[in-house]
Scaffold this motif. Structure first.
Motif, mmCIF file in Angstrom:
data_model
loop_
_atom_site.group_PDB
_atom_site.id
_atom_site.type_symbol
_atom_site.label_atom_id
_atom_site.label_comp_id
_atom_site.label_asym_id
_atom_site.label_seq_id
_atom_site.Cartn_x
_atom_site.Cartn_y
_atom_site.Cartn_z
ATOM 1 N N GLY A 257 -1.525 2.028 -5.730
ATOM 2 C CA GLY A 257 -2.705 1.321 -6.214
ATOM 3 C C GLY A 257 -3.958 2.186 -6.205
ATOM 4 O O GLY A 257 -3.962 3.290 -5.650
ATOM 5 N N ARG B 100 10.450 -3.950 -2.269
ATOM 6 C CA ARG B 100 10.255 -2.520 -2.515
ATOM 7 C C ARG B 100 9.029 -2.280 -3.382
ATOM 8 O O ARG B 100 8.302 -1.316 -3.198
ATOM 9 N N LEU B 101 8.786 -3.207 -4.335
ATOM 10 C CA LEU B 101 7.612 -3.048 -5.198
ATOM 11 C C LEU B 101 6.325 -3.245 -4.411
ATOM 12 O O LEU B 101 5.312 -2.629 -4.710
ATOM 13 N N PHE B 102 6.381 -4.086 -3.389
ATOM 14 C CA PHE B 102 5.215 -4.236 -2.520
ATOM 15 C C PHE B 102 4.864 -2.864 -1.931
ATOM 16 O O PHE B 102 3.709 -2.431 -1.979
ATOM 17 N N GLY B 103 5.884 -2.172 -1.406
ATOM 18 C CA GLY B 103 5.662 -0.836 -0.836
ATOM 19 C C GLY B 103 5.083 0.107 -1.869
ATOM 20 O O GLY B 103 4.123 0.839 -1.604
ATOM 21 N N LEU B 104 5.647 0.093 -3.079
ATOM 22 C CA LEU B 104 5.157 0.991 -4.130
ATOM 23 C C LEU B 104 3.718 0.668 -4.510
ATOM 24 O O LEU B 104 2.915 1.565 -4.775
ATOM 25 N N MET B 105 3.382 -0.627 -4.536
ATOM 26 C CA MET B 105 2.023 -1.002 -4.926
ATOM 27 C C MET B 105 1.010 -0.567 -3.875
ATOM 28 O O MET B 105 -0.104 -0.161 -4.207
ATOM 29 N N VAL B 106 1.410 -0.644 -2.605
ATOM 30 C CA VAL B 106 0.517 -0.163 -1.544
ATOM 31 C C VAL B 106 0.337 1.353 -1.660
ATOM 32 O O VAL B 106 -0.728 1.888 -1.382
ATOM 33 N N LEU B 107 1.378 2.046 -2.103
ATOM 34 C CA LEU B 107 1.285 3.505 -2.242
ATOM 35 C C LEU B 107 0.472 3.910 -3.469
ATOM 36 O O LEU B 107 -0.344 4.819 -3.419
ATOM 37 N N LEU C 175 4.725 -6.328 -12.256
ATOM 38 C CA LEU C 175 3.916 -5.944 -11.100
ATOM 39 C C LEU C 175 3.315 -4.545 -11.250
ATOM 40 O O LEU C 175 2.120 -4.360 -11.076
ATOM 41 N N GLY D 189 -4.776 2.621 -2.974
ATOM 42 C CA GLY D 189 -3.507 2.823 -2.288
ATOM 43 C C GLY D 189 -3.509 4.045 -1.392
ATOM 44 O O GLY D 189 -4.481 4.795 -1.320
ATOM 45 N N LEU D 190 -2.343 4.232 -0.736
ATOM 46 C CA LEU D 190 -2.237 5.320 0.238
ATOM 47 C C LEU D 190 -2.364 6.689 -0.419
ATOM 48 O O LEU D 190 -3.008 7.590 0.114
#
Lengths: 292, 267
Positions: free
Chosen positions: A134, A125-132, A236, A137-138
């Motif tokens: 950063g 889930r943190l991977f998803g948050l980091m992509v959002l 993270l 990010g998105l």
């Protein structure tokens, strides 16, 4: 087992069923945790991990007198408190919606969504948050694309990012602590208030909210305990810039090799979350009010 | 549906926002794993199975997936057996120690994962039992955190159990063990399955506990993902995540058919 008469399946003869689990818990849980407590009272020597009988409070004195450490305690508590309140603000309406959804299929769907998000590995889930969140990010990409901002907003690798991550992770726990108690509030109470001329929101704030207070308290403290003990989220989402207690523990052990001091920080963290959980249990006992 | 219309619209709006907070990160992982670029950006660059392929050929991630699977399976087997036995005792005994024991068995999930992992590591190293950073040591840690879920799930199903069914079997001449096996076990079987599914998922997604228990050649999937995210941030981790998400969602759907989810999780 001796062929006991009639009551063979009941109380006295069954204690052995508990033995395997209890043995595992005593050997690999009680003893290690107790030893860790013991170790925290030993003098801190880098790279050495053995017990001595010379007990000292040095480690604890150091934690409470050095700014890096006591500031980390305060920072941990502060972040956990903010997360509890935020998680409540988002969790309550969702719990309310689930509690009021009577359609069985829809209700099960909502429960599956909440439970899946709770059970899924935090790191994923943190991977998803980091992509959002950063810098590339998105969210920043989208805002830059629209021309609303000219530089990426600092959404991650700071306290804000840590709070976002913790809210995402604790939200399901908050929702689950609230559904039961909201459901137990009889709808007729709300209807009575409405028939006396209160608006839906007025009825909610004067009737439902006060009655769900025990659940709110319980959920908030559970979220507090989970947040204060999280290592992976600050590591993270905070990019090692937001130093909280679990980060200090890891550094002391993995980087400095000061086992005794790391153990002492672990004890402080543990005691802090035990205090939160103890309050939580009292709140929960009051909530159930004899139901259990 | 008339009840749902009673929910104020402000609440509905926030509730959907909360669902978004829960679900969007999962959706993003799926997208990132299927994205053709090196990094998921806005606007996205198009779909490809490149990262799925990278995951399926990555020695690090595949072996981590294997380790996680083996540990989860082992922890589930032991926890299901020991946990069910303990749950039967806890729900049948009228001894005064039962509430204390029940609380005691929940402790490992209350204790911060970092602290439990550290305590185990220190214990393994200082006692010289040779379990530090080994598979059996990792397994022991996982058993401690999965057992509470089995105990809670099975105990919940035994609370409403009608003992007279078992007594009927006994009065028809069945021995205590036979009666238990033919009657009670059949009835609580769905709860045991549900408990073991929970145990499996909890073990599979365990990270903080394993911080001090894994070794470079013994990485679980979450720890391999964590390493990749801290140093490289490659979409292969997202592709690995897709498989984990599928596992969790399928398990939850299966569990919801086996037991009443609310009975276990609502207080």
């Amino acid at each position: 087992m001796a062929p006991a008469p009639r009551k063979a399946m009941s109380e006295p003869g069954l204690w052995w069923l508990c033995l395997p689990a209890a043995a595992v818990f005593v050997v690999f849980f009680v003893i290690p945790v107790a030893s860790l407590f013991g170790l925290s009272f030993n003098k801190s020597v880098a790279g050495v991990i053995s017990y001595s009988n010379e007990l000292t409070f040095d480690n604890f004195v150091r934690i409470f007198t050095r700014a890096t450490y006591y500031e980390a305690i305060l920072r941990s508590i502060w972040i956990a408190a903010v997360v509890s309140v935020t998680s409540l603000a988002f969790g309550y309406p969702l719990a309310y919606l689930i509690a009021k959804t009577t359609h069985p299929g829809r209700n099960t769907l909502l429960m599956i969504l909440v439970l899946s998000s709770m059970q899924l590995d935090m790191v994923i889930r943190l991977f998803g948050l980091m992509v959002l969140f950063g810098d590339n990010g998105l969210i920043n990409g989208f805002l830059l694309y629209l021309g609303l901002i000219s530089r990426p907003l600092p959404l991650m690798y700071n306290t804000f990012g840590v709070i976002v991550g913790l809210v995402q992770i604790t939200l399901p726990f908050m929702v689950l602590s609230l559904i039961g108690i909201i459901k137990a509030i009889h709808p007729s109470l709300e209807e009575a208030a409405r028939s006396l001329g209160a608006s839906r929101l007025q009825a909610f704030f004067s009737i439902v909210l006060p009655l769900s207070m025990p659940g709110i308290l319980a959920g908030a403290l559970l979220v507090f305990a989970l947040s204060i003990s999280s290592y992976v989220v600050p590591a993270l989402m905070g990019g090692w810039k937001v130093i909280v207690l679990p980060i200090h523990i890891y550094q002391q052990i993995a980087e400095v090799g000061r086992w005794q001091f790391g153990a002492a920080i672990a004890v402080v963290l543990f005691v802090t979350s035990v205090i939160a959980v103890a309050i939580y249990h009292q709140a929960a006992a009051r909530t159930s009010g004899g139901r259990t | 549906m008339h009840e749902e219309s009673n929910v104020p619209s402000v609440f509905k709006a926030i509730a959907f926002l909360s669902l978004a907070i829960l679900l969007v990160p999962m959706a993003v992982v799926v997208l990132a794993g299927l994205n053709s670029g090196d990094y998921l950006t806005f606007p996205p660059q198009g779909l490809s199975l490149r990262w799925i392929k990278a995951f399926l050929t990555s020695p690090t991630f595949l072996s981590a997936y294997g380790v996680s699977f083996v540990v989860a399976l082992g922890a589930t087997l032991v926890s299901t057996l020991f946990g069910t036995m303990a749950a039967v005792f806890l729900s049948r005994s009228s001894s005064g120690s039962v509430p204390v024991l029940r609380g005691f068995f929940m402790l490992p999930i209350v204790l911060p994962g970092v602290v439990l992992g550290l305590a185990l590591y220190v214990f393994f190293v200082s006692s010289g039992v040779g379990l530090a950073r080994t598979m059996p040591g990792l397994l022991i840690g996982h058993i401690l955190v999965t057992c509470p879920f089995v105990i809670a799930t099975v105990t919940a199903s035994l609370v409403g159990f009608d003992r007279s069914l078992e007594e009927a079997a006994r009065s028809l001449g069945a021995g205590p063990v036979t009666a238990f096996r033919l009657v009670t076990l059949k009835i609580i079987a769905p709860a045991i399955s549900a408990g073991s599914i929970f145990a499996f998922i909890v073990s599979f997604g365990q990270f903080e506990l394993t911080l001090f228990l894994t070794a470079p050649d013994l990485q679980t999937l979450p720890s391999a993902m964590y390493t990749s995210m801290r140093y490289k941030f490659e979409p292969t981790a997202a592709a690995a995540g897709i498989f984990a998400i599928a596992l969790v969602v399928i398990s939850m759907v299966v569990t919801s058919r086996l037991v009443n989810l609310k009975k276990i999780f609502e207080r």
